[in-house]
Write an enzyme that holds these catalytic residues in place. Structure first.
Site, PDB file in Angstrom:
ATOM      1  N   GLU A  69       0.827  -1.209   0.000  1.00 38.70           N
ATOM      2  CA  GLU A  69       0.000   0.000   0.000  1.00 38.70           C
ATOM      3  C   GLU A  69       0.863   1.261   0.000  1.00 38.70           C
ATOM      4  O   GLU A  69       0.522   2.247  -0.668  1.00 38.70           O
ATOM      5  CB  GLU A  69      -0.929   0.000   1.230  1.00 38.70           C
ATOM      6  N   ASP A 127       3.499  -4.333  -5.813  1.00 36.37           N
ATOM      7  CA  ASP A 127       4.070  -5.616  -5.382  1.00 36.37           C
ATOM      8  C   ASP A 127       5.592  -5.578  -5.457  1.00 36.37           C
ATOM      9  O   ASP A 127       6.291  -6.034  -4.533  1.00 36.37           O
ATOM     10  CB  ASP A 127       3.541  -6.758  -6.260  1.00 36.37           C
TER      11      ASP A 127
END
Length: 553
Positions: free
Chosen positions: A412, A493
Site C-alpha cells: 500500500e 508488489d
C-alpha cells in the site's frame, strides 16, 4: 499435497472408487460433485446458446437457397443484405478513399479551422436525425450480451474440478473446489440479476417510464409544495430521490440473497438482519443529504454557464470529489465501522518502523472492525499531505502473520510512493471532463428528448438518457482504467518486494486468496475485461515466487 494423493490404490469395496480425494466418501469428492453439477441455470444457458446456433444455421440455409431474392421474400433483411453486399466494394475502395482523405488534410490554420467547422456541422446534423431510442436499446443489449458471454466463459471455468498445475503445490483441491463453488453461487446470482435488470431497462425505455415518473413527481410537487414546472431543479432533486428509492426496492431481493444466502453459505456473512437494514437506511440518508445538494449545484451551474457549462460542471465535481475524499474516512465511514488505534505490540512497531524508513507521514494507525459484517479482509492508506492514515482490518490481523501484514502495508505504501492514487485521480478527472463535454453536444438536441416521449428539455432527463448512449464508450474507458490499475498493482508488489518482503507478500496473497475463496483460475478474457487487480498466479510470477511449481495434477 503430493501427486500420490491423486492416485489412491483401488481396493475391493462396494463403494465407487475415489476420483478426487482419499476415499469414496471424502469431502473433496462431495465438493467436486457440487462444482461439476450443472443446474437449471446452466441448462438454460446451454439451451439459449444452442438455439442461437440453430437460428444462425437456418439463416445461412435461407441465404444459400434464396440468394439475391432474399430481400424480396423477407424485406426486413434488406438493410443487412445490402450492407453485406457492399462490403467487397467498400474494402476494395478503401485505399483510394484513404488517399483522398490524406490529400484533403488541412495544411494551415485556416484549413484546419474550416475542417473543424465542417465536421461540427456534420455532427450536429447527424445528432438531429439519430434514432435515439433505438440506439439506446441497441447499445444496452449489445453490452448486456457481451458481458453475459464473458460471465458464461468464467462460469465454465468455475465448473472445472482439476487445479492448474501452477497452483497445485500450494492450493489444495478442497480449497480450490470451495472457491469455485463460491464463485458459481455468485455467478448464478449475477446472471439472474443482470437478466432481470436488462428486462427492467428495456421496459423502462420502450414504455417511456422515465418521462411518466418525471411527470408524476411534478404533479406531486405541485400538489404538496405548490411549485410548478418552472422549479426544474427542485423537481430534479425529487425525481432523483424517487429513482433512488425505486432502485433500492428493486435491488433489495438480490442484496438480501447475496448477503444472507450466498455469503452466509460460504462462511463470510457476519451481519444480522437489523444491521443490514440499518446500513441500508444510513446509506439512503447519506445519499439524499450529500447527493441532493450536489445534484442541485450541478444543474444550477449548467443553467447559469451556457454552452461552456462542461468546464464549470467539471470544476464543481472535482471540488466535490476532493471534499468527499477528505470527509469519507473521517465522517462517513465511522458511521458504519468502528476505528480503534492499533494496539501496541510487534505489529504496530513494525509498521511504524517501515513508515519511518520510507519517510511516510503517518499520523494515525487504525484497526477497523470489518469482522462485524464479513470475514473478508483488507488494508488501505488514505489522507492528504502530512496527515496520512493506515487502516488494517481486524480480519487481516487474524488471518496473517506480522511479517505478512507489514508486507501488505509495504504494498500500500508502494501506491503512495509511486503516486498511483494521484494518477488514478487525474485519470478520473479526465473521464468526468470528457463525459460532461460529450453531454454538451447532446444537451440541446430536442430530437433526443422527443424520441423518449419527453415534453421540453429537462437537463436531468437529458443527462440520464445520455448515460445510456455513453455506456459502450464508458465500458471501454473502464477497461483502460482496469489495465492501468493492474499495472499499478504489479508496481506496488515490486515495491514491497524491494523492501525485502517478497516472500511474505506472496505468502499473504496466497492466504488471502484462500481465506476470501477468490477464483483461482479465472478465464483470461473475463479477468482482462473485469479485474482491477491481476490474478494470483500473475502476481506470484511477477514476484518470482518459488511456490509456483510445475507439478502436474
Amino acid at each position: 499435497m503430493s501427486d500420490t494423493e491423486d492416485k489412491a490404490p483401488v481396493v475391493e469395496t462396494s463403494a465407487p472408487a475415489s476420483k478426487y480425494g482419499d476415499n469414496p466418501n471424502s469431502a473433496v469428492d462431495a465438493q467436486a460433485r457440487i462444482v461439476q453439477q450443472k443446474g437449471v441455470l446452466d441448462d438454460v444457458i446451454d439451451g439459449v446458446q444452442l438455439g442461437l446456433l440453430v437460428i444462425l444455421f437456418i439463416c445461412l440455409i435461407f441465404v444459400a437457397i434464396l440468394g439475391r431474392s432474399l430481400p424480396t421474400v423477407f424485406p426486413v433483411t434488406k438493410p443487412v443484405y445490402d450492407f453485406v453486399l457492399s462490403l467487397p466494394e467498400t474494402v476494395g475502395d478503401l485505399p483510394q478513399t484513404l488517399c483522398a482523405v490524406w490529400e484533403m488534410r488541412p495544411t494551415n490554420i485556416n484549413e484546419l479551422t474550416e475542417t473543424i467547422r465542417m465536421l461540427s456541422e456534420w455532427l450536429q446534423e447527424a445528432l438531429h436525425t439519430l434514432p435515439y431510442k433505438q440506439c439506446v436499446l441497441g447499445f444496452s443489449w449489445s453490452m448486456y450480451l457481451l458481458e453475459t458471454k464473458l460471465n458464461i466463459r468464467q462460469r465454465d471455468r468455475l465448473h472445472e474440478v482439476r487445479r492448474p498445475k501452477a497452483i497445485s503445490s500450494f492450493i489444495s483441491r478442497q480449497v480450490y473446489l470451495e472457491a469455485n463453488a463460491y464463485g458459481l453461487d455468485k455467478s448464478s446470482l449475477q446472471l439472474v440479476k443482470d437478466f432481470v435488470g436488462q428486462i427492467q431497462t428495456t421496459m423502462i425505455i420502450v414504455y417511456d417510464m422515465i418521462p411518466q415518473l418525471w411527470t408524476a413527481v411534478g404533479v406531486q410537487m405541485n400538489a404538496w409544495l405548490g411549485l410548478d414546472s418552472d422549479y426544474a431543479i427542485t423537481q430534479s432533486v425529487l425525481f432523483f430521490i424517487a429513482v433512488m428509492m425505486i432502485s433500492t426496492v428493486l435491488s433489495l431481493p438480490f442484496d438480501l440473497y447475496a448477503t444472507f444466502v450466498v455469503e452466509k453459505r460460504h462462511g463470510f456473512n457476519k451481519q444480522t438482519m437489523g444491521l443490514f437494514f440499518s446500513d441500508m437506511v444510513k446509506s439512503l440518508v447519506l445519499t439524499v443529504v450529500l447527493g441532493a445538494p450536489i445534484l442541485a449545484g450541478f444543474l444550477w451551474v449548467i443553467e447559469r454557464t451556457g454552452s461552456k457549462f462542461f468546464l464549470y460542471a467539471w470544476a464543481l465535481m472535482a471540488l466535490v470529489q476532493l471534499l468527499l475524499i477528505v470527509i469519507y474516512p473521517t465522517l462517513i465511514q465511522p458511521l458504519f465501522n468502528k476505528f480503534d488505534p492499533l494496539p501496541q505490540g510487534e505489529l504496530r512497531e513494525s509498521i511504524e518502523a517501515l513508515a519511518s524508513r520510507l519517510k511516510f507521514p503517518l499520523k494515525k494507525l487504525y484497526m477497523v472492525d470489518g469482522s462485524k459484517r464479513s470475514s473478508h479482509s483488507n488494508a488501505y492508506v488514505f489522507g492528504f499531505f502530512k496527515a496520512k492514515r493506515i487502516v488494517i482490518y481486524d480480519t487481516l490481523i487474524e488471518q496473517c502473520t506480522t511479517d505478512e501484514i507489514v508486507a501488505v502495508v509495504g504494498h500500500e505504501l508502494g501506491h503512495w510512493k509511486q503516486n498511483h492514487t494521484l494518477r488514478m485521480l487525474v485519470v478520473a478527472q479526465f473521464q468526468i471532463l470528457f463525459i460532461f463535454f460529450a453531454f454538451s453536444c447532446f444537451i440541446a438536441e430536442q430530437s433526443m428528448y422527443k424520441s423518449f416521449g419527453i415534453d421540453g428539455m429537462p437537463v436531468m432527463l437529458g443527462f440520464l438518457f445520455f448515460q445510456y448512449l455513453y455506456e459502450p464508450l464508458g465500458s471501454l474507458m473502464q477497461f483502460a482504467v482496469n489495465v492501468m490499475s493492474r499495472k499499478h498493482e504489479f508496481e506496488a508488489d515490486a515495491f514491497s518486494k524491494n523492501l525485502g518482503y517478497g516472500k511474505s507478500l506472496a505468502s499473504c496473497l496466497i492466504k488471502l486468496q484462500i481465506e476470501n475463496k477468490a477464483t483461482m483460475n479465472p478465464d483470461p478474457i473475463y479477468s482482462a475485461y473485469t479485474y482491477s487487480h491481476p490474478p494470483l498466479v500473475e502476481r506470484l510470477n511477477a514476484l518470482g515466487n518459488p511456490h509456483l511449481a510445475s507439478k502436474k495434477e
